[in-house]
Scaffold this motif. Structure first.
Motif, PDB file in Angstrom:
ATOM      1  N   ASP A   1       0.833  -1.207   0.000  1.00 40.94           N
ATOM      2  CA  ASP A   1       0.000   0.000   0.000  1.00 40.94           C
ATOM      3  C   ASP A   1       0.871   1.263   0.000  1.00 40.94           C
ATOM      4  OD1 ASP A   1      -2.321  -1.515  -0.010  1.00 40.94           O
ATOM      5  OD2 ASP A   1      -2.724  -1.258   2.134  1.00 40.94           O
ATOM      6  N   ALA A   2       1.930   1.257   0.790  1.00 42.83           N
ATOM      7  CA  ALA A   2       2.848   2.396   0.821  1.00 42.83           C
ATOM      8  C   ALA A   2       3.527   2.564  -0.539  1.00 42.83           C
ATOM      9  CB  ALA A   2       3.891   2.210   1.924  1.00 42.83           C
ATOM     10  N   ALA A   3       3.925   1.454  -1.140  1.00 43.41           N
ATOM     11  CA  ALA A   3       4.572   1.505  -2.456  1.00 43.41           C
ATOM     12  C   ALA A   3       3.607   2.058  -3.504  1.00 43.41           C
ATOM     13  CB  ALA A   3       5.063   0.118  -2.856  1.00 43.41           C
ATOM     14  N   VAL A   4       2.364   1.621  -3.464  1.00 41.76           N
ATOM     15  CA  VAL A   4       1.365   2.127  -4.415  1.00 41.76           C
ATOM     16  C   VAL A   4       1.221   3.637  -4.274  1.00 41.76           C
ATOM     17  CG1 VAL A   4      -1.124   2.153  -4.909  1.00 41.76           C
ATOM     18  CG2 VAL A   4       0.061  -0.024  -4.680  1.00 41.76           C
ATOM     19  N   ARG A   5       1.097   4.116  -3.040  1.00 41.72           N
ATOM     20  CA  ARG A   5       0.954   5.568  -2.826  1.00 41.72           C
ATOM     21  C   ARG A   5       2.144   6.328  -3.408  1.00 41.72           C
ATOM     22  NH1 ARG A   5      -0.925   3.663   2.066  1.00 41.72           N
ATOM     23  NH2 ARG A   5       1.009   4.129   3.177  1.00 41.72           N
ATOM     24  N   LEU A   6       3.341   5.832  -3.177  1.00 41.72           N
ATOM     25  CA  LEU A   6       4.537   6.549  -3.653  1.00 41.72           C
ATOM     26  C   LEU A   6       4.745   6.396  -5.159  1.00 41.72           C
ATOM     27  CD1 LEU A   6       7.009   5.878  -0.710  1.00 41.72           C
ATOM     28  CD2 LEU A   6       5.804   8.001  -1.261  1.00 41.72           C
ATOM     29  N   PHE A   7       4.575   5.184  -5.694  1.00 39.58           N
ATOM     30  CA  PHE A   7       4.792   4.974  -7.125  1.00 39.58           C
ATOM     31  C   PHE A   7       3.727   5.658  -7.980  1.00 39.58           C
ATOM     32  CE2 PHE A   7       7.237   0.962  -5.942  1.00 39.58           C
ATOM     33  CZ  PHE A   7       8.473   1.519  -6.243  1.00 39.58           C
ATOM     34  N   SER A   8       2.599   6.007  -7.378  1.00 34.35           N
ATOM     35  CA  SER A   8       1.582   6.728  -8.148  1.00 34.35           C
ATOM     36  C   SER A   8       1.804   8.235  -8.100  1.00 34.35           C
ATOM     37  CB  SER A   8       0.179   6.383  -7.645  1.00 34.35           C
ATOM     38  OG  SER A   8      -0.027   6.895  -6.347  1.00 34.35           O
ATOM     39  N   LYS A   9       2.796   8.667  -7.341  1.00 36.17           N
ATOM     40  CA  LYS A   9       3.091  10.109  -7.234  1.00 36.17           C
ATOM     41  C   LYS A   9       4.476  10.475  -7.748  1.00 36.17           C
ATOM     42  CE  LYS A   9       0.128  10.641  -3.230  1.00 36.17           C
ATOM     43  NZ  LYS A   9       0.090  10.704  -1.787  1.00 36.17           N
TER      44      LYS A   9
ATOM     45  N   GLU B   1      -9.451   6.308 -12.235  1.00 37.51           N
ATOM     46  CA  GLU B   1      -8.616   5.699 -11.197  1.00 37.51           C
ATOM     47  C   GLU B   1      -7.170   6.134 -11.426  1.00 37.51           C
ATOM     48  OE1 GLU B   1      -9.921   4.085  -8.649  1.00 37.51           O
ATOM     49  OE2 GLU B   1     -11.904   4.297  -9.562  1.00 37.51           O
ATOM     50  N   GLU B   2      -6.837   7.231 -10.843  1.00 38.06           N
ATOM     51  CA  GLU B   2      -5.553   7.884 -11.077  1.00 38.06           C
ATOM     52  C   GLU B   2      -4.351   7.019 -10.684  1.00 38.06           C
ATOM     53  OE1 GLU B   2      -3.713  11.232 -12.684  1.00 38.06           O
ATOM     54  OE2 GLU B   2      -5.828  10.737 -12.648  1.00 38.06           O
ATOM     55  N   VAL B   3      -4.496   6.182  -9.680  1.00 38.37           N
ATOM     56  CA  VAL B   3      -3.351   5.425  -9.155  1.00 38.37           C
ATOM     57  C   VAL B   3      -2.732   4.521 -10.221  1.00 38.37           C
ATOM     58  CG1 VAL B   3      -2.668   3.654  -7.487  1.00 38.37           C
ATOM     59  CG2 VAL B   3      -4.112   5.544  -6.763  1.00 38.37           C
ATOM     60  N   LEU B   4      -3.526   3.656 -10.828  1.00 42.88           N
ATOM     61  CA  LEU B   4      -2.976   2.741 -11.837  1.00 42.88           C
ATOM     62  C   LEU B   4      -2.462   3.514 -13.047  1.00 42.88           C
ATOM     63  CD1 LEU B   4      -2.331  -0.108 -12.747  1.00 42.88           C
ATOM     64  CD2 LEU B   4      -4.652  -0.272 -13.677  1.00 42.88           C
ATOM     65  N   TYR B   5      -3.206   4.504 -13.485  1.00 43.03           N
ATOM     66  CA  TYR B   5      -2.760   5.309 -14.626  1.00 43.03           C
ATOM     67  C   TYR B   5      -1.391   5.931 -14.338  1.00 43.03           C
ATOM     68  CZ  TYR B   5      -2.094   9.239 -17.689  1.00 43.03           C
ATOM     69  OH  TYR B   5      -1.535  10.135 -18.561  1.00 43.03           O
ATOM     70  N   GLN B   6      -1.243   6.550 -13.178  1.00 40.88           N
ATOM     71  CA  GLN B   6       0.032   7.217 -12.844  1.00 40.88           C
ATOM     72  C   GLN B   6       1.176   6.208 -12.744  1.00 40.88           C
ATOM     73  OE1 GLN B   6       0.734  10.149 -13.142  1.00 40.88           O
ATOM     74  NE2 GLN B   6      -0.953  11.454 -12.558  1.00 40.88           N
ATOM     75  N   MET B   7       0.905   5.062 -12.127  1.00 40.52           N
ATOM     76  CA  MET B   7       1.968   4.055 -12.006  1.00 40.52           C
ATOM     77  C   MET B   7       2.433   3.595 -13.385  1.00 40.52           C
ATOM     78  SD  MET B   7       0.723   1.738  -8.772  1.00 40.52           S
ATOM     79  CE  MET B   7       2.151   0.660  -8.831  1.00 40.52           C
TER      80      MET B   7
END
Length: 188
Positions: free
Chosen positions: A18-26, A94-100
């Motif tokens: 979860d922490a990795a997802v938050r950071l890799f999406s930013k 869903e911004e998270v997957l797109y950004q990653m």
């Protein structure tokens, strides 16, 4: 029944991912360190290595987790246009997957290995292939890869274009996707 130790292990892994997802999406892959992820997760960096070999392994696990959500949305569709629209809509909302994915695809200093063929990416390709059922198996496989690449190119190009609102960007991507789908149908 899971032991307390097993439950703690699963919770720790989830906390790290979860922490990795938050950071890799930013931030880009190269801009994030294992220490950054550990800090975000509120754990020691050494604990991450207990569960993940390296940053790339952790990134792929985070990508897999986020991709499963997209797959779940797409599995309710069988027509190619519906699959394409579902993919586009998901990536717009869903911004998270797109950004990653965007950070990874555009990363200049990423590891040389390409995005691995994880089950989730394979499943996404299978969904597009099923929508291309008028083509031979080999043609459908290649066309699905081309479609995936084209859709991602459209998203990267137009999703956050400053001259268009989100609504207009979405309509424009739909219009271009429709045009591409017409070309695919001509080849059938």
């Amino acid at each position: 029944m899971q032991s307390k130790r097993e439950i703690k292990r699963v919770e720790s892994q989830k906390k790290i991912i979860d922490a990795a997802v938050r950071l890799f999406s930013k931030h880009s892959f190269a801009a994030i360190s294992m220490r950054d992820i550990a800090k975000e997760a509120g754990i020691s960096a050494a604990l991450i290595y207990k569960y993940f070999d390296d940053q790339q392994h952790l990134y792929f696990e985070a990508m897999k987790m986020e991709s499963k959500k997209l797959i779940k949305e797409m599995e309710g569709h069988d027509k190619l246009k519906d699959l394409v629209y579902c993919y586009i809509h998901y990536m717009f909302t869903e911004e998270v997957l797109y950004q990653m994915m965007a950070y990874y695809m555009l990363e200049i200093n990423r590891p040389q290995e390409s995005l691995p063929v994880v089950p989730e990416i394979t499943r996404l390709m299978e969904l597009f292939e099923q929508g291309l059922n008028e083509k031979s198996k080999e043609e459908a496989r290649l066309e699905a890869q081309l479609l995936f690449s084209t859709l991602n190119g459209l998203l990267i190009t137009y999703k956050n274009l400053p001259t268009l609102s989100q609504e207009h960007s979405l309509k424009h991507v739909h219009m271009l996707a429709d045009r591409y789908l017409k070309h695919i149908k001509k080849d059938c």
